[in-house]
Scaffold this motif. Structure first.
Motif, PDB file in Angstrom:
ATOM      1  N   VAL A   8      37.739  39.205  46.780  1.00 33.15           N
ATOM      2  CA  VAL A   8      38.073  39.433  45.217  1.00 33.15           C
ATOM      3  C   VAL A   8      36.748  40.780  45.019  1.00 33.15           C
ATOM      4  O   VAL A   8      35.891  39.990  44.921  1.00 33.15           O
ATOM      5  CB  VAL A   8      38.197  38.833  44.160  1.00 33.15           C
ATOM      6  N   VAL A   9      37.031  41.696  44.471  1.00 31.72           N
ATOM      7  CA  VAL A   9      36.227  42.682  44.228  1.00 31.72           C
ATOM      8  C   VAL A   9      36.036  43.244  42.838  1.00 31.72           C
ATOM      9  O   VAL A   9      37.536  43.245  42.376  1.00 31.72           O
ATOM     10  CB  VAL A   9      36.742  44.507  45.049  1.00 31.72           C
ATOM     11  N   VAL A  10      34.943  42.991  42.745  1.00 37.67           N
ATOM     12  CA  VAL A  10      34.720  43.527  40.884  1.00 37.67           C
ATOM     13  C   VAL A  10      34.303  44.396  40.361  1.00 37.67           C
ATOM     14  O   VAL A  10      32.912  44.530  40.967  1.00 37.67           O
ATOM     15  CB  VAL A  10      34.743  42.302  40.124  1.00 37.67           C
ATOM     16  N   GLY A  18      33.567  40.694  32.837  1.00 32.75           N
ATOM     17  CA  GLY A  18      33.504  41.756  34.730  1.00 32.75           C
ATOM     18  C   GLY A  18      32.574  40.451  35.344  1.00 32.75           C
ATOM     19  O   GLY A  18      32.728  39.760  35.859  1.00 32.75           O
ATOM     20  N   TYR A  19      31.060  39.640  34.661  1.00 33.65           N
ATOM     21  CA  TYR A  19      30.577  39.432  35.034  1.00 33.65           C
ATOM     22  C   TYR A  19      31.228  37.781  34.870  1.00 33.65           C
ATOM     23  O   TYR A  19      31.269  36.921  36.273  1.00 33.65           O
ATOM     24  CB  TYR A  19      28.828  38.866  34.702  1.00 33.65           C
ATOM     25  N   GLY A  20      32.065  37.394  33.816  1.00 34.21           N
ATOM     26  CA  GLY A  20      32.964  35.604  33.753  1.00 34.21           C
ATOM     27  C   GLY A  20      34.192  36.025  34.334  1.00 34.21           C
ATOM     28  O   GLY A  20      34.121  34.982  35.193  1.00 34.21           O
ATOM     29  N   VAL A  21      34.394  36.845  34.786  1.00 35.52           N
ATOM     30  CA  VAL A  21      35.423  36.667  35.540  1.00 35.52           C
ATOM     31  C   VAL A  21      35.147  37.070  36.904  1.00 35.52           C
ATOM     32  O   VAL A  21      35.491  35.471  38.300  1.00 35.52           O
ATOM     33  CB  VAL A  21      35.987  38.415  35.872  1.00 35.52           C
ATOM     34  N   ALA A  22      34.038  37.501  37.766  1.00 33.21           N
ATOM     35  CA  ALA A  22      33.914  37.526  38.555  1.00 33.21           C
ATOM     36  C   ALA A  22      33.355  35.884  39.112  1.00 33.21           C
ATOM     37  O   ALA A  22      33.682  35.164  40.419  1.00 33.21           O
ATOM     38  CB  ALA A  22      32.236  38.021  38.991  1.00 33.21           C
ATOM     39  N   LYS A  23      32.851  34.929  37.843  1.00 33.44           N
ATOM     40  CA  LYS A  23      32.022  33.973  38.664  1.00 33.44           C
ATOM     41  C   LYS A  23      33.362  32.583  38.418  1.00 33.44           C
ATOM     42  O   LYS A  23      33.567  31.461  39.062  1.00 33.44           O
ATOM     43  CB  LYS A  23      31.497  33.242  37.478  1.00 33.44           C
ATOM     44  N   ILE A  87      39.812  44.155  41.082  1.00 36.20           N
ATOM     45  CA  ILE A  87      40.095  43.725  39.901  1.00 36.20           C
ATOM     46  C   ILE A  87      38.609  44.898  38.918  1.00 36.20           C
ATOM     47  O   ILE A  87      37.412  45.242  39.032  1.00 36.20           O
ATOM     48  CB  ILE A  87      38.978  42.644  39.087  1.00 36.20           C
ATOM     49  N   ASN A  88      39.692  46.250  37.895  1.00 39.12           N
ATOM     50  CA  ASN A  88      38.937  47.721  37.817  1.00 39.12           C
ATOM     51  C   ASN A  88      38.462  47.428  36.919  1.00 39.12           C
ATOM     52  O   ASN A  88      39.062  47.381  35.724  1.00 39.12           O
ATOM     53  CB  ASN A  88      39.963  48.938  37.918  1.00 39.12           C
ATOM     54  N   ASN A  89      37.675  46.476  36.991  1.00 40.69           N
ATOM     55  CA  ASN A  89      37.349  46.175  34.732  1.00 40.69           C
ATOM     56  C   ASN A  89      35.593  47.627  33.847  1.00 40.69           C
ATOM     57  O   ASN A  89      35.536  47.223  32.999  1.00 40.69           O
ATOM     58  CB  ASN A  89      36.138  44.758  34.534  1.00 40.69           C
ATOM     59  N   ALA A  90      35.154  47.664  34.747  1.00 40.83           N
ATOM     60  CA  ALA A  90      34.255  49.063  34.651  1.00 40.83           C
ATOM     61  C   ALA A  90      34.506  49.909  33.564  1.00 40.83           C
ATOM     62  O   ALA A  90      35.689  50.509  33.795  1.00 40.83           O
ATOM     63  CB  ALA A  90      33.629  49.784  36.138  1.00 40.83           C
ATOM     64  N   ASN A 139      44.348  45.902  35.947  1.00 42.28           N
ATOM     65  CA  ASN A 139      43.486  46.348  35.258  1.00 42.28           C
ATOM     66  C   ASN A 139      42.838  46.643  33.837  1.00 42.28           C
ATOM     67  O   ASN A 139      43.733  45.966  33.841  1.00 42.28           O
ATOM     68  CB  ASN A 139      44.178  48.148  35.472  1.00 42.28           C
ATOM     69  N   MET A 140      41.846  46.786  33.835  1.00 50.03           N
ATOM     70  CA  MET A 140      40.933  46.504  32.596  1.00 50.03           C
ATOM     71  C   MET A 140      41.833  47.470  31.473  1.00 50.03           C
ATOM     72  O   MET A 140      40.968  48.086  31.385  1.00 50.03           O
ATOM     73  CB  MET A 140      40.073  45.117  32.540  1.00 50.03           C
ATOM     74  N   ALA A 141      42.528  47.094  30.122  1.00 56.58           N
ATOM     75  CA  ALA A 141      43.086  48.034  29.868  1.00 56.58           C
ATOM     76  C   ALA A 141      42.175  47.587  28.187  1.00 56.58           C
ATOM     77  O   ALA A 141      41.246  47.478  27.989  1.00 56.58           O
ATOM     78  CB  ALA A 141      44.720  48.142  28.851  1.00 56.58           C
ATOM     79  N   SER A 142      43.171  47.850  26.851  1.00 61.33           N
ATOM     80  CA  SER A 142      41.995  47.344  25.761  1.00 61.33           C
ATOM     81  C   SER A 142      43.436  47.326  25.073  1.00 61.33           C
ATOM     82  O   SER A 142      44.713  47.741  24.911  1.00 61.33           O
ATOM     83  CB  SER A 142      41.423  47.769  25.343  1.00 61.33           C
TER      84      SER A 142
END
Length: 249
Positions: A8-10, A18-23, A87-90, A139-142
Protein backbone atom coordinates in the motif's frame (compact mmCIF):
# COMPACT_ATOMS: atom_id res chain seq x y z
CA UNK A 1 -6.59 -11.40 6.53
CA UNK A 2 -7.70 -9.66 3.32
CA UNK A 3 -4.89 -7.11 3.59
CA UNK A 4 -2.06 -9.42 4.66
CA UNK A 5 1.08 -8.55 2.68
CA UNK A 6 -0.71 -6.15 0.33
CA UNK A 7 1.63 -3.35 -0.75
CA UNK A 8 0.00 0.00 0.00
CA UNK A 9 1.41 3.37 -1.08
CA UNK A 10 0.14 6.40 0.84
CA UNK A 11 1.04 10.00 -0.05
CA UNK A 12 0.96 12.69 2.61
CA UNK A 13 1.50 9.92 5.15
CA UNK A 14 3.58 11.73 7.77
CA UNK A 15 0.67 12.92 9.90
CA UNK A 16 -3.08 13.41 10.18
CA UNK A 17 -5.39 11.36 7.99
CA UNK A 18 -2.52 9.97 5.94
CA UNK A 19 -0.74 8.55 8.96
CA UNK A 20 -4.00 7.19 10.40
CA UNK A 21 -4.73 5.39 7.13
CA UNK A 22 -1.19 4.00 6.86
CA UNK A 23 -1.29 2.69 10.43
CA UNK A 24 -4.68 1.04 9.90
CA UNK A 25 -3.38 -0.90 6.90
CA UNK A 26 -0.18 -1.84 8.75
CA UNK A 27 -2.29 -3.14 11.65
CA UNK A 28 -4.05 -5.39 9.15
CA UNK A 29 -0.77 -6.88 7.91
CA UNK A 30 -0.20 -4.71 4.83
CA UNK A 31 3.24 -3.47 3.81
CA UNK A 32 3.41 0.32 3.68
CA UNK A 33 5.28 2.73 1.47
CA UNK A 34 4.81 6.18 2.98
CA UNK A 35 5.52 9.28 0.91
CA UNK A 36 5.65 12.83 2.23
CA UNK A 37 7.34 16.17 1.67
CA UNK A 38 8.40 16.40 5.33
CA UNK A 39 11.31 13.98 5.59
CA UNK A 40 11.75 14.20 9.35
CA UNK A 41 8.09 13.57 10.17
CA UNK A 42 7.76 10.95 7.46
CA UNK A 43 10.72 8.95 8.69
CA UNK A 44 9.42 9.16 12.26
CA UNK A 45 5.95 8.02 11.17
CA UNK A 46 7.32 4.95 9.39
CA UNK A 47 9.54 4.17 12.38
CA UNK A 48 6.53 4.37 14.71
CA UNK A 49 4.69 1.78 12.62
CA UNK A 50 7.72 -0.51 12.58
CA UNK A 51 8.11 -0.14 16.35
CA UNK A 52 4.61 -1.57 16.72
CA UNK A 53 5.43 -4.57 14.57
CA UNK A 54 4.25 -3.22 11.20
CA UNK A 55 6.09 -3.09 7.90
CA UNK A 56 6.72 0.40 6.57
CA UNK A 57 9.30 2.37 4.64
CA UNK A 58 9.42 6.10 4.07
CA UNK A 59 10.27 7.67 0.72
CA UNK A 60 10.62 11.49 0.45
CA UNK A 61 8.16 12.74 -2.15
CA UNK A 62 6.98 16.14 -3.34
CA UNK A 63 3.82 15.24 -5.23
CA UNK A 64 4.10 18.44 -7.26
CA UNK A 65 7.08 16.86 -9.02
CA UNK A 66 6.51 14.13 -11.60
CA UNK A 67 9.97 12.65 -11.05
CA UNK A 68 9.33 12.33 -7.30
CA UNK A 69 6.10 10.46 -7.97
CA UNK A 70 7.83 8.12 -10.40
CA UNK A 71 10.57 7.46 -7.86
CA UNK A 72 8.00 6.74 -5.13
CA UNK A 73 6.36 4.02 -7.24
CA UNK A 74 9.71 2.62 -8.39
CA UNK A 75 10.88 2.44 -4.77
CA UNK A 76 7.71 0.59 -3.79
CA UNK A 77 8.36 -2.09 -6.38
CA UNK A 78 12.03 -2.31 -5.47
CA UNK A 79 11.19 -2.69 -1.78
CA UNK A 80 8.22 -5.05 -1.95
CA UNK A 81 7.99 -6.31 -5.54
CA UNK A 82 4.65 -4.78 -6.52
CA UNK A 83 1.94 -2.18 -5.76
CA UNK A 84 -1.57 -3.29 -4.78
CA UNK A 85 -3.15 -0.14 -3.37
CA UNK A 86 -2.50 3.57 -3.86
CA UNK A 87 -4.00 6.18 -1.57
CA UNK A 88 -3.66 9.72 -2.93
CA UNK A 89 -3.91 11.66 0.30
CA UNK A 90 -1.36 14.49 -0.07
CA UNK A 91 -2.87 17.95 -0.38
CA UNK A 92 -2.66 21.59 0.62
CA UNK A 93 -5.20 24.27 1.42
CA UNK A 94 -5.04 28.03 1.45
CA UNK A 95 -7.93 30.25 2.51
CA UNK A 96 -7.56 33.52 0.66
CA UNK A 97 -9.86 36.06 -0.97
CA UNK A 98 -10.28 35.46 -4.73
CA UNK A 99 -9.14 39.06 -5.17
CA UNK A 100 -5.85 38.29 -3.42
CA UNK A 101 -5.12 34.74 -4.54
CA UNK A 102 -2.26 34.78 -7.02
CA UNK A 103 -2.02 32.63 -10.14
CA UNK A 104 1.01 30.88 -8.64
CA UNK A 105 -0.94 30.05 -5.49
CA UNK A 106 -3.86 28.74 -7.54
CA UNK A 107 -1.52 26.57 -9.62
CA UNK A 108 0.25 25.25 -6.54
CA UNK A 109 -3.02 24.07 -4.96
CA UNK A 110 -4.32 22.49 -8.16
CA UNK A 111 -0.99 20.85 -8.95
CA UNK A 112 -0.54 19.50 -5.42
CA UNK A 113 -4.10 18.27 -4.97
CA UNK A 114 -5.27 17.21 -8.45
CA UNK A 115 -2.41 16.79 -10.87
CA UNK A 116 -0.64 14.61 -8.32
CA UNK A 117 -3.63 12.26 -8.19
CA UNK A 118 -3.50 11.82 -11.95
CA UNK A 119 0.26 11.32 -12.10
CA UNK A 120 0.43 8.98 -9.11
CA UNK A 121 -2.49 6.89 -10.36
CA UNK A 122 -0.95 6.63 -13.82
CA UNK A 123 2.43 5.57 -12.47
CA UNK A 124 1.02 3.12 -9.91
CA UNK A 125 -1.27 1.61 -12.55
CA UNK A 126 1.75 0.74 -14.69
CA UNK A 127 3.09 -1.45 -11.87
CA UNK A 128 -0.35 -2.85 -11.07
CA UNK A 129 -0.70 -3.95 -14.70
CA UNK A 130 2.81 -5.38 -14.68
CA UNK A 131 2.07 -7.60 -11.69
CA UNK A 132 -1.29 -9.16 -12.42
CA UNK A 133 -3.46 -6.33 -13.65
CA UNK A 134 -5.42 -5.70 -10.47
CA UNK A 135 -5.28 -2.95 -7.89
CA UNK A 136 -7.16 -0.25 -6.05
CA UNK A 137 -6.72 3.52 -6.05
CA UNK A 138 -8.35 5.75 -3.44
CA UNK A 139 -8.32 9.52 -3.91
CA UNK A 140 -8.91 11.85 -0.98
CA UNK A 141 -11.38 14.57 -1.94
CA UNK A 142 -13.41 16.63 0.56
CA UNK A 143 -16.94 17.67 1.39
CA UNK A 144 -15.75 21.05 0.11
CA UNK A 145 -16.28 19.55 -3.32
CA UNK A 146 -19.98 19.80 -2.45
CA UNK A 147 -20.25 22.91 -0.26
CA UNK A 148 -18.12 25.93 0.54
CA UNK A 149 -17.09 28.68 2.90
CA UNK A 150 -15.86 32.05 1.62
CA UNK A 151 -12.35 32.33 0.18
CA UNK A 152 -11.87 28.63 -0.62
CA UNK A 153 -12.09 28.74 -4.42
CA UNK A 154 -8.85 26.94 -5.30
CA UNK A 155 -9.25 24.25 -2.66
CA UNK A 156 -12.90 23.61 -3.56
CA UNK A 157 -12.05 23.48 -7.26
CA UNK A 158 -9.26 20.99 -6.61
CA UNK A 159 -11.46 18.68 -4.56
CA UNK A 160 -14.29 18.85 -7.08
CA UNK A 161 -11.79 17.96 -9.79
CA UNK A 162 -10.64 14.93 -7.79
CA UNK A 163 -14.21 13.60 -7.73
CA UNK A 164 -14.45 13.95 -11.52
CA UNK A 165 -10.97 12.54 -12.08
CA UNK A 166 -11.92 9.51 -10.00
CA UNK A 167 -14.79 8.38 -12.17
CA UNK A 168 -12.86 9.19 -15.36
CA UNK A 169 -9.92 7.02 -14.35
CA UNK A 170 -12.21 4.29 -13.04
CA UNK A 171 -13.60 3.99 -16.55
CA UNK A 172 -10.19 4.20 -18.24
CA UNK A 173 -8.53 1.63 -15.97
CA UNK A 174 -11.46 -0.71 -15.46
CA UNK A 175 -10.43 -3.02 -18.29
CA UNK A 176 -7.08 -3.47 -16.53
CA UNK A 177 -8.78 -4.66 -13.35
CA UNK A 178 -7.87 -1.47 -11.49
CA UNK A 179 -10.57 0.12 -9.33
CA UNK A 180 -10.55 3.87 -8.63
CA UNK A 181 -12.69 5.41 -5.89
CA UNK A 182 -12.63 8.55 -3.77
CA UNK A 183 -13.54 9.60 -0.26
CA UNK A 184 -14.75 13.01 0.82
CA UNK A 185 -13.99 13.47 4.52
CA UNK A 186 -15.96 16.00 6.47
CA UNK A 187 -14.67 17.50 9.71
CA UNK A 188 -11.89 15.16 10.78
CA UNK A 189 -10.02 16.35 13.86
CA UNK A 190 -6.37 15.38 13.59
CA UNK A 191 -4.93 17.36 16.49
CA UNK A 192 -6.53 17.68 19.95
CA UNK A 193 -9.88 15.91 19.85
CA UNK A 194 -10.49 16.57 23.55
CA UNK A 195 -10.44 20.34 22.97
CA UNK A 196 -13.58 20.23 20.82
CA UNK A 197 -16.74 21.79 22.17
CA UNK A 198 -20.13 20.15 22.64
CA UNK A 199 -21.54 22.36 19.88
CA UNK A 200 -18.88 21.05 17.48
CA UNK A 201 -20.13 17.51 17.95
CA UNK A 202 -23.80 18.49 17.88
CA UNK A 203 -23.46 19.89 14.35
CA UNK A 204 -23.21 16.29 13.15
CA UNK A 205 -26.18 13.91 12.91
CA UNK A 206 -23.74 11.20 14.00
CA UNK A 207 -23.29 13.13 17.25
CA UNK A 208 -19.55 13.68 17.02
CA UNK A 209 -16.70 15.13 14.99
CA UNK A 210 -14.77 12.59 12.91
CA UNK A 211 -11.38 11.02 13.58
CA UNK A 212 -8.71 9.71 11.18
CA UNK A 213 -9.81 6.17 12.04
CA UNK A 214 -13.17 6.90 10.41
CA UNK A 215 -11.44 7.60 7.10
CA UNK A 216 -9.08 4.67 7.56
CA UNK A 217 -12.02 2.26 7.85
CA UNK A 218 -13.50 3.68 4.65
CA UNK A 219 -10.17 3.13 2.90
CA UNK A 220 -10.05 -0.47 4.13
CA UNK A 221 -13.49 -1.06 2.62
CA UNK A 222 -12.59 0.44 -0.75
CA UNK A 223 -9.25 -1.39 -0.86
CA UNK A 224 -10.67 -4.80 0.05
CA UNK A 225 -9.67 -7.17 -2.79
CA UNK A 226 -13.11 -8.79 -2.59
CA UNK A 227 -14.94 -5.55 -3.41
CA UNK A 228 -14.38 -5.86 -7.15
CA UNK A 229 -17.81 -4.37 -7.95
CA UNK A 230 -17.03 -1.05 -6.22
CA UNK A 231 -15.38 1.44 -8.56
CA UNK A 232 -15.98 5.02 -9.63
CA UNK A 233 -17.60 5.60 -6.25
CA UNK A 234 -17.59 8.87 -4.29
CA UNK A 235 -17.96 8.01 -0.60
CA UNK A 236 -18.82 10.91 1.70
CA UNK A 237 -17.68 10.28 5.28
CA UNK A 238 -18.84 13.29 7.27
CA UNK A 239 -21.13 12.12 10.08
CA UNK A 240 -24.08 13.29 8.00
CA UNK A 241 -23.05 16.95 8.22
CA UNK A 242 -23.64 17.76 4.55
CA UNK A 243 -27.18 16.36 4.84
CA UNK A 244 -28.20 18.57 7.75
CA UNK A 245 -30.10 21.73 6.82
CA UNK A 246 -29.12 24.72 8.95
CA UNK A 247 -31.26 27.85 9.12
CA UNK A 248 -30.34 30.98 11.02
CA UNK A 249 -33.12 32.05 13.44
Amino acid sequence: MAYQDLVVVVTGAAQGIGYGVAKAFADQGARLVMGDLNEEQGAAAAAAIRNEGGQAVFIPCDVRKEDDIKQLMKSAEEEYGRIDVLINNAGVSRWKSPFDLSVDEWDDILNTNVRSCFLATREAALYMKKHGGTGAVINMASTRALMSEPDTEAYAASKGAIVALTHAMAVSLGSDGIRVNCISPGWIETQNYESLQKTDHEQHPAGRVGKPDDIARACLYLADPDNTFVTGTHLVVDGGMTRKMIYEP
